[in-house]
Design an enzyme around this catalytic site. Sequence first.
Site, PDB file in Angstrom:
ATOM      1  N   HIS A  37      41.909  35.181  54.742  1.00 24.11           N
ATOM      2  CA  HIS A  37      42.449  36.477  54.331  1.00 24.11           C
ATOM      3  C   HIS A  37      41.531  37.586  54.848  1.00 24.11           C
ATOM      4  CE1 HIS A  37      40.140  34.846  50.797  1.00 24.11           C
ATOM      5  NE2 HIS A  37      39.405  35.844  51.221  1.00 24.11           N
TER       6      HIS A  37
HETATM    7  C1  T46 Z   1      36.164  36.249  50.358  1.00 18.50           C
HETATM    8  C2  T46 Z   1      35.666  34.850  50.355  1.00 18.50           C
HETATM    9  C3  T46 Z   1      34.295  34.732  50.921  1.00 18.50           C
HETATM   10  C4  T46 Z   1      39.243  36.054  40.889  1.00 18.50           C
HETATM   11  O1  T46 Z   1      39.936  36.006  39.851  1.00 18.50           O
HETATM   12  N1  T46 Z   1      38.187  36.903  40.964  1.00 18.50           N
HETATM   13  C5  T46 Z   1      37.395  36.994  42.057  1.00 18.50           C
HETATM   14  O2  T46 Z   1      36.419  37.781  42.073  1.00 18.50           O
HETATM   15  C6  T46 Z   1      37.711  36.187  43.195  1.00 18.50           C
HETATM   16  C7  T46 Z   1      36.878  36.260  44.456  1.00 18.50           C
HETATM   17  C8  T46 Z   1      38.788  35.343  43.117  1.00 18.50           C
HETATM   18  N2  T46 Z   1      39.522  35.270  41.981  1.00 18.50           N
HETATM   19  C9  T46 Z   1      40.647  34.324  41.917  1.00 18.50           C
HETATM   20  C10 T46 Z   1      41.781  34.609  42.866  1.00 18.50           C
HETATM   21  C11 T46 Z   1      42.327  33.231  43.175  1.00 18.50           C
HETATM   22  O3  T46 Z   1      43.281  32.888  42.185  1.00 18.50           O
HETATM   23  O4  T46 Z   1      40.151  33.037  42.278  1.00 18.50           O
HETATM   24  C12 T46 Z   1      41.108  32.318  43.023  1.00 18.50           C
HETATM   25  C13 T46 Z   1      40.545  31.850  44.347  1.00 18.50           C
HETATM   26  O5  T46 Z   1      40.338  32.997  45.190  1.00 18.50           O
HETATM   27  P1  T46 Z   1      40.436  32.914  46.792  1.00 18.50           P
HETATM   28  O6  T46 Z   1      41.458  31.932  47.183  1.00 18.50           O
HETATM   29  O7  T46 Z   1      40.604  34.327  47.299  1.00 18.50           O
HETATM   30  O8  T46 Z   1      38.976  32.350  47.156  1.00 18.50           O
HETATM   31  P2  T46 Z   1      38.328  32.204  48.584  1.00 18.50           P
HETATM   32  O9  T46 Z   1      37.071  31.421  48.406  1.00 18.50           O
HETATM   33  O10 T46 Z   1      39.279  31.712  49.595  1.00 18.50           O
HETATM   34  O11 T46 Z   1      37.921  33.702  49.012  1.00 18.50           O
HETATM   35  C14 T46 Z   1      36.885  34.359  48.322  1.00 18.50           C
HETATM   36  C15 T46 Z   1      37.238  35.837  48.125  1.00 18.50           C
HETATM   37  O12 T46 Z   1      38.543  35.947  47.535  1.00 18.50           O
HETATM   38  C16 T46 Z   1      37.229  36.617  49.405  1.00 18.50           C
HETATM   39  O13 T46 Z   1      37.164  37.990  49.085  1.00 18.50           O
HETATM   40  O14 T46 Z   1      35.792  37.036  51.220  1.00 18.50           O
HETATM   41  O15 T46 Z   1      35.672  34.249  49.046  1.00 18.50           O
END
Ligand code: T46
Length: 137
Positions: free
Chosen positions: A51
Amino acid sequence: MIENCKIIDLPKINDPRGNLTFVESGRHIPFDIRRVYYLYDVPGGAERGGHAHRALHQLIIAMSGSFDIHLDDGYSKKTVHMNRSYYGLYVCPMIWREMDNFSSGAVCMVLSSNFYDEADYYRDYNDFVQDAQKGSK
Ligand code: T46
Protein backbone atom coordinates in the site's frame (compact mmCIF):
# COMPACT_ATOMS: atom_id res chain seq x y z
CA MET A 1 9.68 11.11 -4.84
CA ILE A 2 11.76 8.05 -4.14
CA GLU A 3 14.91 10.20 -3.83
CA ASN A 4 13.40 11.64 -0.63
CA CYS A 5 13.30 8.20 1.00
CA LYS A 6 16.60 7.93 2.78
CA ILE A 7 18.39 6.00 5.46
CA ILE A 8 18.80 8.22 8.52
CA ASP A 9 21.80 7.40 10.67
CA LEU A 10 20.40 7.74 14.20
CA PRO A 11 22.51 8.69 17.23
CA LYS A 12 24.18 5.66 18.82
CA ILE A 13 25.65 5.78 22.30
CA ASN A 14 28.15 2.93 22.51
CA ASP A 15 28.43 1.45 25.96
CA PRO A 16 29.92 -1.77 27.32
CA ARG A 17 26.55 -2.24 29.08
CA GLY A 18 24.79 -2.21 25.69
CA ASN A 19 24.16 0.46 23.10
CA LEU A 20 21.47 3.14 23.15
CA THR A 21 19.77 4.87 20.22
CA PHE A 22 17.22 7.66 20.40
CA VAL A 23 14.98 9.55 17.99
CA GLU A 24 13.72 13.09 18.57
CA SER A 25 10.70 14.48 16.70
CA GLY A 26 11.59 17.12 14.15
CA ARG A 27 15.28 16.80 15.00
CA HIS A 28 16.47 13.48 13.63
CA ILE A 29 13.40 13.00 11.47
CA PRO A 30 11.47 15.59 9.41
CA PHE A 31 8.12 15.14 11.20
CA ASP A 32 6.52 15.00 14.63
CA ILE A 33 5.69 11.52 15.92
CA ARG A 34 2.03 10.83 16.70
CA ARG A 35 2.00 7.04 16.60
CA VAL A 36 4.35 4.11 17.09
CA TYR A 37 3.59 0.55 16.01
CA TYR A 38 5.63 -2.57 15.46
CA LEU A 39 5.51 -5.79 13.54
CA TYR A 40 6.79 -8.93 15.24
CA ASP A 41 6.34 -12.73 15.17
CA VAL A 42 6.30 -12.43 11.37
CA PRO A 43 6.22 -15.97 9.94
CA GLY A 44 8.87 -16.99 7.42
CA GLY A 45 7.85 -16.07 3.85
CA ALA A 46 5.24 -13.50 4.95
CA GLU A 47 4.83 -10.21 3.08
CA ARG A 48 3.57 -7.00 4.66
CA GLY A 49 2.73 -3.59 3.26
CA GLY A 50 1.36 -3.51 -0.26
CA HIS A 51 0.00 0.00 0.00
CA ALA A 52 0.93 3.70 -0.08
CA HIS A 53 -0.03 6.68 2.06
CA ARG A 54 -1.43 9.97 0.81
CA ALA A 55 0.01 12.18 3.54
CA LEU A 56 1.74 10.02 6.17
CA HIS A 57 5.47 10.31 6.90
CA GLN A 58 7.13 7.32 8.52
CA LEU A 59 10.46 6.13 9.86
CA ILE A 60 10.95 2.37 9.70
CA ILE A 61 13.55 0.71 11.94
CA ALA A 62 14.69 -2.92 12.18
CA MET A 63 14.81 -3.14 15.98
CA SER A 64 15.93 -6.74 15.71
CA GLY A 65 16.72 -9.09 12.83
CA SER A 66 16.32 -7.98 9.24
CA PHE A 67 13.89 -7.53 6.35
CA ASP A 68 13.67 -5.91 2.93
CA ILE A 69 11.55 -2.89 2.00
CA HIS A 70 10.66 -2.33 -1.66
CA LEU A 71 9.76 1.29 -2.46
CA ASP A 72 8.01 2.59 -5.58
CA ASP A 73 6.98 6.20 -6.34
CA GLY A 74 5.07 5.32 -9.50
CA TYR A 75 8.13 5.81 -11.69
CA SER A 76 11.17 4.38 -9.92
CA LYS A 77 11.70 1.50 -7.55
CA LYS A 78 14.36 0.66 -5.01
CA THR A 79 14.92 -1.99 -2.37
CA VAL A 80 16.48 -1.33 1.01
CA HIS A 81 17.75 -4.10 3.29
CA MET A 82 17.17 -3.18 6.93
CA ASN A 83 19.35 -4.87 9.53
CA ARG A 84 20.63 -2.23 11.99
CA SER A 85 18.68 -0.75 14.89
CA TYR A 86 20.48 2.61 14.53
CA TYR A 87 19.36 3.09 10.91
CA GLY A 88 15.87 4.37 10.13
CA LEU A 89 14.37 4.44 6.65
CA TYR A 90 12.44 7.66 6.15
CA VAL A 91 9.45 7.06 3.84
CA CYS A 92 7.69 10.19 2.58
CA PRO A 93 4.04 10.31 1.41
CA MET A 94 3.00 8.80 -1.97
CA ILE A 95 5.37 5.82 -1.86
CA TRP A 96 4.12 2.29 -2.46
CA ARG A 97 5.90 -0.08 -0.06
CA GLU A 98 6.15 -3.84 0.24
CA MET A 99 8.10 -5.71 2.90
CA ASP A 100 9.40 -9.26 2.82
CA ASN A 101 12.38 -11.48 3.61
CA PHE A 102 11.80 -11.13 7.37
CA SER A 103 14.40 -13.02 9.38
CA SER A 104 13.34 -15.14 12.29
CA GLY A 105 12.72 -12.90 15.32
CA ALA A 106 12.65 -9.69 13.26
CA VAL A 107 10.96 -6.70 14.87
CA CYS A 108 10.03 -3.73 12.69
CA MET A 109 9.21 -0.53 14.52
CA VAL A 110 7.50 2.34 12.70
CA LEU A 111 7.31 5.97 13.86
CA SER A 112 4.42 7.75 12.14
CA SER A 113 3.41 11.36 11.67
CA ASN A 114 -0.27 10.69 12.30
CA PHE A 115 -2.83 8.43 13.92
CA TYR A 116 -4.09 5.39 12.06
CA ASP A 117 -6.49 6.48 9.32
CA GLU A 118 -7.67 4.00 6.69
CA ALA A 119 -8.66 6.94 4.43
CA ASP A 120 -4.95 7.81 4.09
CA TYR A 121 -4.19 4.46 2.41
CA TYR A 122 -4.00 3.51 -1.26
CA ARG A 123 -4.54 -0.23 -1.20
CA ASP A 124 -4.91 -0.55 -4.97
CA TYR A 125 -1.64 -0.23 -6.91
CA ASN A 126 -3.24 1.07 -10.11
CA ASP A 127 -5.09 3.84 -8.24
CA PHE A 128 -1.82 4.79 -6.58
CA VAL A 129 0.19 4.94 -9.80
CA GLN A 130 -2.50 6.97 -11.52
CA ASP A 131 -2.52 9.59 -8.74
CA ALA A 132 1.27 9.53 -8.29
CA GLN A 133 1.83 10.24 -11.98
CA LYS A 134 -0.96 12.85 -12.08
CA GLY A 135 0.50 14.61 -9.01
CA SER A 136 3.98 14.90 -10.48
CA LYS A 137 2.87 16.56 -13.73
C1 T46 B 1 3.16 0.53 6.71
C2 T46 B 1 3.77 -0.78 7.05
C3 T46 B 1 5.23 -0.69 7.30
C4 T46 B 1 -4.43 -0.43 13.09
O1 T46 B 1 -5.55 -0.61 13.60
N1 T46 B 1 -3.63 0.56 13.55
C5 T46 B 1 -2.39 0.80 13.04
O2 T46 B 1 -1.68 1.72 13.51
C6 T46 B 1 -1.94 0.00 11.95
C7 T46 B 1 -0.58 0.23 11.32
C8 T46 B 1 -2.76 -0.99 11.48
N2 T46 B 1 -3.97 -1.21 12.05
C9 T46 B 1 -4.81 -2.31 11.55
C10 T46 B 1 -5.29 -2.15 10.14
C11 T46 B 1 -5.39 -3.58 9.65
O3 T46 B 1 -6.67 -4.09 9.99
O4 T46 B 1 -4.03 -3.49 11.57
C12 T46 B 1 -4.33 -4.32 10.47
C13 T46 B 1 -3.09 -4.65 9.67
O5 T46 B 1 -2.63 -3.46 9.01
P1 T46 B 1 -1.84 -3.50 7.61
O6 T46 B 1 -2.35 -4.60 6.78
O7 T46 B 1 -1.91 -2.11 7.03
O8 T46 B 1 -0.35 -3.84 8.11
P2 T46 B 1 0.97 -3.84 7.25
O9 T46 B 1 2.03 -4.44 8.11
O10 T46 B 1 0.78 -4.43 5.91
O11 T46 B 1 1.33 -2.29 7.04
C14 T46 B 1 1.73 -1.51 8.14
C15 T46 B 1 1.13 -0.11 8.05
O12 T46 B 1 -0.29 -0.21 7.85
C16 T46 B 1 1.71 0.71 6.93
O13 T46 B 1 1.41 2.07 7.18
O14 T46 B 1 3.82 1.39 6.15
O15 T46 B 1 3.15 -1.43 8.18
